[in-house]
Design an enzyme around this catalytic site. Structure first.
Site: not given
Ligand code: HSE
Length: 428
Positions: A107, A192, A203, A207, A304
């Site tokens: 992403k 992360e 993050d 997205k 996951g």
């Molecule tokens: N670290 C992200 C989350 C997953 O906790 O949703 C990867 O984008």
């Protein structure tokens, strides 16, 4: 038998190992569904000796992802290295330049370089797909790009970072402080490598920017996402928001308005009884509204091994079947430059403040709001703790600009202890 589709997989962490397992364990199913075998020619990772719970002995090994991307026996380069630049970007560019299709879960790379990479893919007659980059196992890219392609998308909204949702849920359900819930998420391995990517909203912002590009036919504009993390959410806010019938979520919202594109990833309140309000733990939820379809709600694991590998395989299998979609659902050259909305759509706000408990204090706060044109919807005052009485106010719809004027005026009254907390309330 039809020619196999030959993969080169770079990055053998959790997701990479998951993809290898699916290809080894479900070979017959994949062939049945796509009409051709899907095989792995070569893999690349930093550490050759690490036990990944799956045999790699059938595959050639490359130390260098760029070399892997260029191999003659690789049809599709699967990029699972991560990071916006560095080897992931270099290898993706090398693969596309060499005429190979690319599937990625990255992403950050697409949020920063999506337009250039989509154009490079098109210039070389390749496809570049990224289902696994957004909301893990939820097929939201497919939904937007394909199933909902006949709609004008009026809004995309969602919880897209499971770690933040886990932390907020634990604060609420177990009464943990932010720091305690963060440490718990850390021990469980949810965070992360750079935790700020999660808790800073980055993050999830990546997205959201990718979804907005598909939804509105715009060039990815991560820099235009209004971003705020969950670090300032306190247990007091979680409890008192609950008292008013709300839950606090790190919520992403994008919508095209007459003023331009709104993209926001920030903690906000949602009704506790709504599907988003009831989303507990490390799960993701994306809600899409289209002019024809109405509202679609998708819920599932956002991270996951299995869920993310499932999304990677969806893209790989599309390529095996001969499906050739544009990266963002339309030719890269037709994606418009974003004009970011400078003023967000008005919304109700939740305000929490400590008020010096003396005659006329509340009136001064109400006056500050009234003079900024903000109407109070609901209000609650609790017994004094320490030197101040906690006061909660839910406003009618207003703009953030009007609220900021009111907050400055409130602070000047001398009756407010500390800085008031202001959180947007989204109706969902
Ligand atoms: N670290 C992200 C989350 C997953 O906790 O949703 C990867 O984008």
């Amino acid at each position: 038998m039809t020619e196999p589709l030959r993969l080169g997989i770079a990055g053998l962490g959790t997701v990479g190992a998951g993809v290898v397992k699916i290809i080894r364990q479900k070979a017959a199913l994949l062939t049945e569904r796509t009409g051709r075998p899907i095989t792995i020619s070569a893999v690349a990772a930093r550490n050759r000796d690490k036990d990944r719970g799956v045999s790699l002995s059938d595959y050639a090994w490359e130390d260098d992802a760029v070399a892997l991307a260029k191999r003659d026996d690789v049809d599709v380069f699967v990029e699972l290295i991560g990071g916006s630049d560095g080897p992931a970007k270099a290898a993706t560019e090398a693969a596309l330049t060499a005429g190979k299709d690319v599937v990625t879960a990255n992403k950050a790379m697409l949020a920063h370089h999506g337009q250039a990479l989509a154009q490079l893919a098109e210039d070389n007659g390749c496809v570049l797909r990224f289902e696994a980059a957004v909301a893990g196992g939820i097929p939201v890219i497919k939904a937007l790009t394909e199933g909902l392609a006949g709609n004008d998308i009026t809004q995309v909204m969602g919880v897209m970072n499971g770690t933040c949702n886990y932390i907020l849920t634990r604060m609420e359900n177990a009464g943990l402080s932010y720091d305690q819930a963060f440490d718990e998420a850390d021990k469980l391995g949810y965070l992360e490598a750079d935790p700020e990517l999660d808790v800073g909203g980055i993050d999830a912002g990546h997205k959201l920017a990718l979804l907005a590009a598909i939804a509105y036919g715009t060039q990815v504009a991560f820099d235009a996402v209004e971003l705020e993390g969950i670090g300032k959410v306190s247990i007091a806010d979680i409890r008192q928001a609950a008292d008013m019938g709300y839950k606090i979520k790190l919520l992403g919202v994008c919508r095209m308005t007459g003023r331009g594109l709104e993209q926001r990833m920030a903690p906000c309140l949602v009704p506790a009884t709504s599907p988003l309000g009831q989303l507990d733990g490390g799960t993701n939820m994306v809600m899409i509204e289209g002019d024809q379809v109405g509202q679609i709600v998708m819920r599932g694991a956002g991270a996951g091994e299995g869920p993310t590998a499932s999304a990677v395989m969806g893209d790989v299998m599309d390529i095996a079947r001969g499906t050739r979609l544009s990266t963002f659902g339309q030719p890269a050259s037709s994606l418009k430059l974003v004009t970011a909305a400078q003023v967000a759509t008005p919304a109700p706000y939740y305000l929490r403040m400590g008020l010096i408990d003396k005659p006329g204090a509340l009136a001064k706060v109400a006056t500050a709001l009234g003079e900024a044109g903000i109407s109070i919807n609901r209000m609650r005052q609790y017994d004094q703790t320490n030197d101040a009485a906690p006061v909660l106010i839910v406003t009618h719809k207003t703009t953030r600009a009007a609220l900021d004027i009111a907050l400055v005026a409130m602070n000047a009254t001398g009756v407010v202890a500390g800085d008031p907390v202001a959180l947007r309330i989204e109706s969902v």
